[in-house]
Design a protein around this motif. Structure first.
Motif, PDB file in Angstrom:
ATOM      1  N   PHE A 190       0.834  -1.203   0.000  1.00 30.08           N
ATOM      2  CA  PHE A 190       0.000   0.000   0.000  1.00 30.08           C
ATOM      3  C   PHE A 190       0.874   1.261   0.000  1.00 30.08           C
ATOM      4  O   PHE A 190       0.376   2.360   0.166  1.00 30.08           O
ATOM      5  N   PRO A 242       6.601  -1.082   2.274  1.00 33.74           N
ATOM      6  CA  PRO A 242       6.757  -2.504   1.964  1.00 33.74           C
ATOM      7  C   PRO A 242       6.993  -2.690   0.469  1.00 33.74           C
ATOM      8  O   PRO A 242       6.203  -2.231  -0.341  1.00 33.74           O
TER       9      PRO A 242
ATOM     10  N   MET B 102       8.455  -2.347  14.125  1.00 33.98           N
ATOM     11  CA  MET B 102       8.317  -1.871  12.732  1.00 33.98           C
ATOM     12  C   MET B 102       9.478  -2.378  11.908  1.00 33.98           C
ATOM     13  O   MET B 102      10.531  -2.731  12.439  1.00 33.98           O
ATOM     14  N   GLN B 103       9.236  -2.396  10.599  1.00 39.17           N
ATOM     15  CA  GLN B 103      10.343  -2.589   9.663  1.00 39.17           C
ATOM     16  C   GLN B 103      10.395  -1.367   8.751  1.00 39.17           C
ATOM     17  O   GLN B 103      11.042  -0.396   9.055  1.00 39.17           O
ATOM     18  N   CYS B 104       9.618  -1.390   7.658  1.00 39.87           N
ATOM     19  CA  CYS B 104       9.707  -0.260   6.719  1.00 39.87           C
ATOM     20  C   CYS B 104       9.116   1.022   7.288  1.00 39.87           C
ATOM     21  O   CYS B 104       9.441   2.110   6.857  1.00 39.87           O
ATOM     22  N   GLY B 105       8.191   0.888   8.236  1.00 40.88           N
ATOM     23  CA  GLY B 105       7.642   2.076   8.883  1.00 40.88           C
ATOM     24  C   GLY B 105       6.412   2.677   8.214  1.00 40.88           C
ATOM     25  O   GLY B 105       5.886   3.675   8.693  1.00 40.88           O
ATOM     26  N   TYR B 106       5.950   2.067   7.127  1.00 40.46           N
ATOM     27  CA  TYR B 106       4.810   2.688   6.440  1.00 40.46           C
ATOM     28  C   TYR B 106       3.528   2.611   7.265  1.00 40.46           C
ATOM     29  O   TYR B 106       2.732   3.535   7.310  1.00 40.46           O
ATOM     30  N   CYS B 107       3.350   1.496   7.939  1.00 35.12           N
ATOM     31  CA  CYS B 107       2.135   1.318   8.734  1.00 35.12           C
ATOM     32  C   CYS B 107       2.275   1.910  10.127  1.00 35.12           C
ATOM     33  O   CYS B 107       1.313   1.952  10.888  1.00 35.12           O
ATOM     34  N   CYS B 139       0.038  -4.658   8.125  1.00 35.76           N
ATOM     35  CA  CYS B 139       1.486  -4.487   8.074  1.00 35.76           C
ATOM     36  C   CYS B 139       2.008  -5.517   7.085  1.00 35.76           C
ATOM     37  O   CYS B 139       2.081  -6.698   7.411  1.00 35.76           O
ATOM     38  N   ARG B 140       2.332  -5.091   5.886  1.00 37.95           N
ATOM     39  CA  ARG B 140       2.784  -6.037   4.878  1.00 37.95           C
ATOM     40  C   ARG B 140       4.148  -6.615   5.226  1.00 37.95           C
ATOM     41  O   ARG B 140       4.494  -7.703   4.790  1.00 37.95           O
ATOM     42  N   CYS B 141       4.936  -5.864   6.009  1.00 35.12           N
ATOM     43  CA  CYS B 141       6.243  -6.388   6.415  1.00 35.12           C
ATOM     44  C   CYS B 141       6.106  -7.512   7.440  1.00 35.12           C
ATOM     45  O   CYS B 141       7.086  -8.162   7.772  1.00 35.12           O
ATOM     46  N   SER B 143       5.353  -7.244  10.668  1.00 35.97           N
ATOM     47  CA  SER B 143       5.995  -6.889  11.942  1.00 35.97           C
ATOM     48  C   SER B 143       5.074  -7.105  13.137  1.00 35.97           C
ATOM     49  O   SER B 143       5.411  -6.693  14.254  1.00 35.97           O
TER      50      SER B 143
END
Ligand code: FES
Ligand code: FES
Lengths: 769, 160
Positions: A190, A242, B102-107, B139-141, B143
């Protein structure tokens, strides 16, 4: 020196992410958040047809709309094709044909998104519809519609073979066969990458900000296409959100570059969520068949895997094979063949675990079946045959052939380390496998509709590949003893920027909070592989460590006169230079770098020390990361639903640099791998249209849908990796389908061979529908 | 030139009042990001599925991409930018940093907002309640395990 003897300060420590503060406060800037002054917004017009010739395209009305600054079509871009190093794309930016529903036809730059959208509606395109082909097996047949501008739909076969498999099958006590089909998984992200391009100095300079994971590779591709010196093309890789391979980089960036050029203004192209699903890139659809021959004592003697995968419209891969044979190098006869085939579906390319997820599933099911035939514990069969350090690494020569045929090939290429045996032992013990696995005849006999089963599987994946370029790194040590690291990674969010800082800080002997990293700007960093193919810890990490070592050598040289010791007898820890033999001889780094005049300015003697390297890793010792997973689940044989009850992963990634980061990676591989196995599938109709390009219809797991995985590592130093570390991110996604398939078989007595194992497919397999 | 039909919307965001000029059909997400300048409110799917755009509206986590800005008038909005006080992070933010939630932090901003909504009402949640609290946050990562741990640890800090 073995690592355990060394007193580690920053490596192998649970340190916070370098960008954690940015992330938790909301200031972490993704491409969608990023703006430059004077920026316009771009939107893309996409093809409604799977395959068509553009007869006429009229953009005059769109151009005339107030607020529209530029419109581009195939007439505004080079007639030549561009290709990425990793062959995730080969094609023109646009040409007079469209090859999938969603292919780029035109793009508009306007003062805002709404105006750009209105302009798209004003573009008139007339198409001559061409026959299309969606299935890779059909596309291979003579007379199938031609997808690419040139060359067969099917790329040349890629082969990895040794011995004589037919001979092996004749010798084997038991031969099993099988076929699997993997439908298309999407990265389902997303984060909607929105690249921004800006030309300057009369179109002689170009800056491109994009959430890409391979900035150096993108710079090369862009510079080649726009015909500018590489020094004049600057890529700034913004955090991707992601990615899972989606945002490696794509034709989207090229579209942005040409739209900005025509607009004479910076342009940011913005995507809708459905375009992210259906217009960029996804995982391949794969048809895999195989045979496996084993002896009654469990020795595997012959192994064959044939794989056909679809590249979609613009993917161009035939080397998705990564590590499949390397996990079983002791088998006497092996034959692995792969065909990458173009079709009129959205482009397919690298997605986390490419090749090793899909082909490994086929092979793991064969190993399960063989174990049943000889009535052996599936763990045992794997233990007897799995790779060990020093075993041959045969898949390496295809990478040599593809990328480095001009370079000498070593006489012997071996796997540098492999703790599969230890992974299996640990998994058996922690999971309680012996207690839970009741043998092959134990298929759940409970009378109710809900059946329980246990399963396990294994996988291996690369830690980057050789021959795709040497990586550089620069470490700049400042007068106050702090350091800046420059190494090309992009910002994928997998923690590798923090990991690299830990490696550099450890080597240099300074605290973690005294080091900062620039990893995303090609004007700053030397060339690097980026965050691809589980590469960065190993390849970039090797460069980072080497650059830090170079800086350290220079500092110690300066310290010689101050301490009256030879540099060889000096080392640095916690920012202090010390003699290895005379413990009273110690001075802080700052003493050799700066001299202070009291109450005045800091006069730096050596205001800056620069350590640098361009290096690669050995071509004859190849690290691979391996994993063994164990699962218990329930199958509701009335509804076809599968519920995971317990999941355990054991992985060998050598020495961990940051255990928190590593655990998160395994968590991610689990959620995405189980998603691939059970629920994720891009569905298309006969016309090649993606029917579920949104999260309402393409489901991914939410928090609480699955039990947390239990995670264990076998930490053994790899002999060539930096501080004994190897790659980590992709093996975890490759194991779930094989493990879950066995557990379902254990519960119900049926093999699931088509992913995802949806309730409908489970019920079909059970013969209930 | 077409006459603008924009309206003035008065929003209470993180304790401050902002008067912004917006299209009547403008989404709250867009107004918070573009007019108020709070880009910690992430734009994800814009279809109400991912939760990246979550904010607190009178204490309730809501997806700002699914709301008209006008519907938030007269309500208290809290975004991720409103959590730290005087430069001091909220215990949830501290915990997410420390326990790698978190990983990428987008969520992450949306997830922390959802967790704040939960802890404000239920300062001592069970593991399951935390998971339920994240039901609107993808959370696609993957996490999730460390996100849950971060919230449970933050709750301990908040409860002293
Ligand atoms: S952006 Fe609002 S729910 Fe996804
Ligand atoms: S941390 Fe990447 S989406 Fe949650």
């Amino acid at each position: 020196m073995g690592l355990h003897e060394r007193d580690l300060q920053t490596v192998n420590k649970r340190l916070p992410l370098k960008d954690a503060h940015e992330k938790v406060t909301g200031v972490h800037e993704f491409p969608y958040d990023f703006t430059v002054p004077g920026m316009l917004y771009g939107r893309i017009l996409r093809s409604p047809h799977a395959h068509a010739q553009i007869r006429r395209i009229d953009v005059s009305k769109a151009e005339a709309l107030p607020g529209v600054i530029a419109v581009i079509t195939h007439k505004d871009v080079p007639a030549e094709e561009w290709i990425g190093l990793w062959t995730n794309y080969r094609g023109c930016v646009m040409d007079d044909k469209v090859r999938f529903v969603g292919d780029e036809v035109a793009a508009v730059a306007a003062i805002d998104i709404r105006t750009a959208d209105r302009a798209l509606e004003l573009i008139k395109v007339e198409y001559d519809i061409l026959p299309h082909v969606l299935d890779a097996r059909e596309a291979m047949k003579p007379g199938a519609p031609q997808v690419k501008t040139s060359g067969n739909n099917s790329k040349d076969v890629v082969l990895v073979k040794w011995g004589d498999v037919e001979q092996g099958f004749r010798e084997a006590d038991v031969v099993v066969e099988g076929a699997t089909l993997n439908n298309a998984q999407d990265q389902a992200t997303f984060s909607r990458n929105s690249p921004i391009a800006s030309w300057a100095d009369n179109d002689t300079k170009l800056t491109l900000w994009s959430g890409c994971t391979a900035p150096s590779e993108l710079k090369d591709a862009v510079a080649n296409l726009v015909k500018l010196p590489k020094s004049s093309v600057r890529i700034v890789a913004l955090p991707t959100g992601p990615s899972l391979g989606k945002w490696w980089f794509n034709n989207l960036e090229m579209m942005t570059v040409y739209l900005a050029k025509k607009a004479h203004r910076p342009v940011k192209i913005v995507l809708r969520q459905d375009e992210v699903f259906a217009g960029i890139k996804r995982r391949h659809i794969e048809y895999t068949t195989g045979r496996l021959g084993v002896m009654k004592d469990g020795t595997m003697v012959s192994m064959e895997v044939n794989d056909i995968f679809d590249n979609g419209a613009y993917g161009d891969k035939n080397d998705i094979f990564q590590s499949l044979s390397e996990l079983w190098p002791r088998v006497n006869h092996g034959y692995f063949e792969m065909y990458g085939v173009s079709t009129n579906l959205v482009t397919a390319g690298c997605m986390r675990g490419v090749g090793d997820l899909t082909m490994n599933f086929a092979l793991e099911v064969l190993i399960h079946k063989a174990a049943e035939k000889i009535d052996m514990d599936p763990v045992e069969l794997r233990r007897i045959n799995a790779a060990k350090a020093g075993d041959p690494c045969r898949g390496q020569d295809i990478h040599h052939e593809l990328f480095g045929s001009h370079l000498p090939y070593p006489e012997k290429v071996v796997i540098s380390s492999c703790a599969m045996d230890e992974c299996l032992t640990k998994g058996v013990e922690e999971f309680g496998w012996k207690r839970r696995w009741g043998g092959w005849s134990s298929t759940n006999k409970s009378s109710g509709p809900v059946k329980r089963g246990v399963g396990m599987a294994t996988a291996m994946h690369v830690c980057g590949i050789r021959y795709t370029g040497d990586c550089g790194a620069i470490v700049k040590v400042n007068a106050d003893g702090s350091a800046n690291l420059m190494v090309s990674l992009g910002r994928q969010g997998n923690g590798n920027d923090s990991t690299q800082c830990q490696i550099a800080a450890e080597e240099l002997g300074i605290p973690y909070d005294m080091i900062s990293i620039d990893c995303n700007d090609t004007n700053v960093t030397p060339w690097g592989q980026g965050s691809t193919a589980s590469t960065s810890t190993y390849l970039s990490g090797t460069a980072t460590r080497e650059a830090a070592r170079d800086a350290k050598r220079k500092i110690l040289k300066l310290a010689e006169s101050k301490l009256d010791e030879s540099a060889d007898n000096l080392d640095i820890k916690d920012g202090v230079i010390f003699s290895k033999t005379h413990h009273n001889k110690r001075i802080p780094i700052t003493r050799v770098l700066e001299d202070k005049i009291p109450d005045f300015w800091e006069l730096a003697k050596q205001p800056c020390i620069v350590g640098s390297t361009v290096t690669n890793v050995p071509d004859d010792q190849i690290p691979k990361h391996v994993a063994a997973h164990f699962v218990e689940l329930e199958v509701d044989t009335d509804t076809g639903e599968i519920r995971l009850l317990d999941y355990l992963q054991v992985q060998d990634s050598g020495r961990l640099i940051n255990p928190e980061v590593c655990e998160n990676q395994l968590n991610g591989g689990y959620y995405q791998g189980v998603g691939f196995t059970l629920i994720e599938e891009l569905v298309h109709d006969d016309m090649g249209r993606i029917l579920n390009p949104n999260f309402a219809h393409y489901k991914i797991f939410r928090c609480g849908d699955l039990p947390d995985p239990k995670i264990h590592f076998i930490e053994q130093d790899d002999p060539v990796g930096p501080f004994g570390a190897k790659g980590l991110g992709e093996a975890p996604i490759c194991v779930p389908p094989g493990a879950i398939a066995l557990a379902i078989y254990n519960a119900t007595g049926v093999w699931m061979t088509e992913t995802p194992f949806t309730p409908e497919r489970v019920l079909k397999a059970l013969g209930k529908i | 030139m077409k006459k603008s039909n924009k309206i003035v919307v008065s929003l209470n965001v993180n304790g401050l009042t902002y008067e912004v000029l917006a299209e009547p059909h403008a989404k709250l997400l867009e107004v918070l990001r573009e007019n108020v300048g709070l880009k910690g409110v992430k734009s994800g799917c814009e279809e109400g599925e991912c939760g990246a755009c979550a904010i607190l509206l009178d204490g309730e986590p809501v997806t700002s991409c699914m709301m008209l800005a006008g519907a938030a008038v007269g309500k208290e909005i809290v975004t991720i930018e409103g959590l730290a006080k005087g430069g001091k992070l909220h215990p949830l933010q501290e915990a997410f940093m420390k326990y790698h939630g978190m990983q990428c932090g987008y969520c992450t901003p949306g997830a922390i907002i959802a967790a704040k909504g939960l802890l404000d009402k239920n300062p001592n949640p069970t593991d399951q309640e935390v998971r339920d609290g994240f039901s609107g946050n993808l959370c696609r990562c993957g996490s999730y395990p460390k996100m849950v741990k971060s919230v449970l640890e933050a709750a301990k800090v908040i409860n002293g």
